[in-house]
Write a protein that holds these residues in place. Sequence first.
Motif, PDB file in Angstrom:
ATOM      1  N   PHE A 176      17.074 -24.641  22.271  1.00  0.00           N
ATOM      2  CA  PHE A 176      16.915 -26.087  22.070  1.00  0.00           C
ATOM      3  C   PHE A 176      16.863 -26.798  23.420  1.00  0.00           C
ATOM      4  O   PHE A 176      15.957 -27.598  23.697  1.00  0.00           O
ATOM      5  CB  PHE A 176      18.070 -26.616  21.224  1.00  0.00           C
ATOM      6  N   HIS A 177      17.785 -26.478  24.286  1.00  0.00           N
ATOM      7  CA  HIS A 177      17.838 -27.165  25.572  1.00  0.00           C
ATOM      8  C   HIS A 177      16.683 -26.753  26.484  1.00  0.00           C
ATOM      9  O   HIS A 177      16.157 -27.584  27.237  1.00  0.00           O
ATOM     10  CB  HIS A 177      19.188 -26.925  26.231  1.00  0.00           C
ATOM     11  N   ARG A 179      13.631 -25.868  25.436  1.00  0.00           N
ATOM     12  CA  ARG A 179      12.441 -26.572  24.943  1.00  0.00           C
ATOM     13  C   ARG A 179      12.530 -28.063  25.277  1.00  0.00           C
ATOM     14  O   ARG A 179      11.546 -28.686  25.672  1.00  0.00           O
ATOM     15  CB  ARG A 179      12.308 -26.400  23.425  1.00  0.00           C
ATOM     16  N   MET A 180      13.708 -28.643  25.104  1.00  0.00           N
ATOM     17  CA  MET A 180      13.885 -30.057  25.398  1.00  0.00           C
ATOM     18  C   MET A 180      13.612 -30.344  26.871  1.00  0.00           C
ATOM     19  O   MET A 180      12.865 -31.278  27.203  1.00  0.00           O
ATOM     20  CB  MET A 180      15.302 -30.492  25.030  1.00  0.00           C
ATOM     21  N   SER A 270      20.548 -37.307  21.829  1.00  0.00           N
ATOM     22  CA  SER A 270      20.372 -35.955  21.305  1.00  0.00           C
ATOM     23  C   SER A 270      21.039 -35.843  19.942  1.00  0.00           C
ATOM     24  O   SER A 270      22.127 -36.385  19.717  1.00  0.00           O
ATOM     25  CB  SER A 270      20.978 -34.934  22.274  1.00  0.00           C
ATOM     26  N   CYS A 272      21.796 -32.684  17.285  1.00  0.00           N
ATOM     27  CA  CYS A 272      21.716 -31.233  17.123  1.00  0.00           C
ATOM     28  C   CYS A 272      22.204 -30.813  15.742  1.00  0.00           C
ATOM     29  O   CYS A 272      23.390 -30.983  15.411  1.00  0.00           O
ATOM     30  CB  CYS A 272      22.549 -30.559  18.219  1.00  0.00           C
ATOM     31  N   ALA A 301      15.854 -36.593  21.364  1.00  0.00           N
ATOM     32  CA  ALA A 301      15.614 -35.165  21.181  1.00  0.00           C
ATOM     33  C   ALA A 301      16.496 -34.650  20.056  1.00  0.00           C
ATOM     34  O   ALA A 301      17.682 -34.985  20.002  1.00  0.00           O
ATOM     35  CB  ALA A 301      15.910 -34.398  22.464  1.00  0.00           C
ATOM     36  N   MET A 303      17.180 -31.054  17.320  1.00  0.00           N
ATOM     37  CA  MET A 303      16.885 -29.707  16.866  1.00  0.00           C
ATOM     38  C   MET A 303      17.440 -29.532  15.464  1.00  0.00           C
ATOM     39  O   MET A 303      18.567 -29.933  15.178  1.00  0.00           O
ATOM     40  CB  MET A 303      17.494 -28.677  17.814  1.00  0.00           C
ATOM     41  N   ASN A 357      11.977 -23.227  18.235  1.00  0.00           N
ATOM     42  CA  ASN A 357      12.961 -22.613  19.128  1.00  0.00           C
ATOM     43  C   ASN A 357      13.760 -21.482  18.463  1.00  0.00           C
ATOM     44  O   ASN A 357      14.668 -20.936  19.067  1.00  0.00           O
ATOM     45  CB  ASN A 357      13.910 -23.657  19.723  1.00  0.00           C
ATOM     46  N   HIS A 361      13.963 -22.805  13.242  1.00  0.00           N
ATOM     47  CA  HIS A 361      14.340 -24.100  13.798  1.00  0.00           C
ATOM     48  C   HIS A 361      13.245 -24.631  14.719  1.00  0.00           C
ATOM     49  O   HIS A 361      12.462 -23.865  15.268  1.00  0.00           O
ATOM     50  CB  HIS A 361      15.643 -24.002  14.597  1.00  0.00           C
ATOM     51  N   ARG A 362      13.239 -25.950  14.900  1.00  0.00           N
ATOM     52  CA  ARG A 362      12.280 -26.594  15.790  1.00  0.00           C
ATOM     53  C   ARG A 362      12.997 -27.634  16.658  1.00  0.00           C
ATOM     54  O   ARG A 362      14.043 -28.173  16.277  1.00  0.00           O
ATOM     55  CB  ARG A 362      11.176 -27.281  14.993  1.00  0.00           C
ATOM     56  N   THR A 363      12.426 -27.902  17.804  1.00  0.00           N
ATOM     57  CA  THR A 363      12.887 -28.942  18.705  1.00  0.00           C
ATOM     58  C   THR A 363      11.859 -30.063  18.694  1.00  0.00           C
ATOM     59  O   THR A 363      10.662 -29.808  18.816  1.00  0.00           O
ATOM     60  CB  THR A 363      13.082 -28.419  20.133  1.00  0.00           C
TER      61      THR A 363
END
Length: 368
Positions: A176-177, A179-180, A270, A272, A301, A303, A357, A361-363
């Motif tokens: 996640f981080h 990709r972010m 963020s 999450c 952002a 996830m 990610n 899951h997706r970011t």
Amino acid sequence: MLRLPRPILLIVLLFSTSTHAFRHTTLKMMSSSTDMPLSASTRTPTVLRQPLSYRVADKVVGTLFGIDPIFNLLAKKARESIMVRGEKIGVSWVERVDGLKQHMDELEKQYEEINRPLVVTPEYYKKPFHAYKEGNLGWAPAIEFEAASLSVHSPTFTTGPTELEEDGDAKLRGNFHARMREMLSTYTFTPSRIIDVGCAAGMSTLRLQASFPEAEVMGIDLSPYMLAVAKYNLNSRPELAQLKSERRVDYMHAAGEDTGLPDASVDLVSICLVNHELPNEAARKVFREAYRLLRPGGALAFMDMDPTAMAFQRIVNNPMLFALFKSTEPWLKEYVVLDLPSELQAAGFSRMDVKGNSPRHRTVVAFK
């Protein structure tokens, strides 16, 4: 895996033969593309059109889970399976959970300090979540949060639920981080103040601070129980002593829809693994609040589960499995049909990037 009582198992097998599947525009529109500008595309229906098999499955599971002895039995079995899985990857439930229980006096003190009685708890947050009758509003979900997260995410990157990795949770959050940061770097983005919405017991907050070590990070959550555990960990763990002394991490009891923080006061918001726990109206309010909090050029952002992922589709395409999944995630059906591009555009955001990610899951990053 949870071993279901024989009557429920037979129902699952019966429904698994169904050929019905969900058909709605979200699954076509929300592909995990690398760069997607916001556009006024055809809106996703806000009500999922379900065949009879899904409606029957919902009714059967809802009735069974509404019977306290059955709910309590399944919750007990689920917790036991999480404990066993955790032990297999080296997560000692006794050390992590019972260890916290030995410090209830300090946890109660942290609760009293961080609880803000004027914070209004929305009705959607009072529903049972994750096989806890009290949802997130109790000591059990808060004390067990970290151990359960490490256990539940252990098969995320493997070929099946019995194949486990001890660093599954770390990989998920790390990706996640990664990709972010990749998406933020396009704009030479270095946040100095970050808000972590729905921070729970602080795992996501600490990860944000590690990814952006020069930033100040504030975690907010609706559960003062979760926040009490987060504060206790910050105060008691030796490896976090410097963060505490430099005041780079803090926590606040607040709703993501109404934080009470000043306009244009942060660079990054963020979220999450929270959006699937929100009804769509609450998600819209969270997006609008994030936009209000962000400085010009700031970013939102988050996830979460990817409804287009094959792993998720295997659940969606089985009426009974989907109903069982929704029994622990009461707002999942709304999350599946949330039209992200349209909703983020309506909140004011001008651009959205999406990257996968994990296999499920997706970011997502959106810019002000």
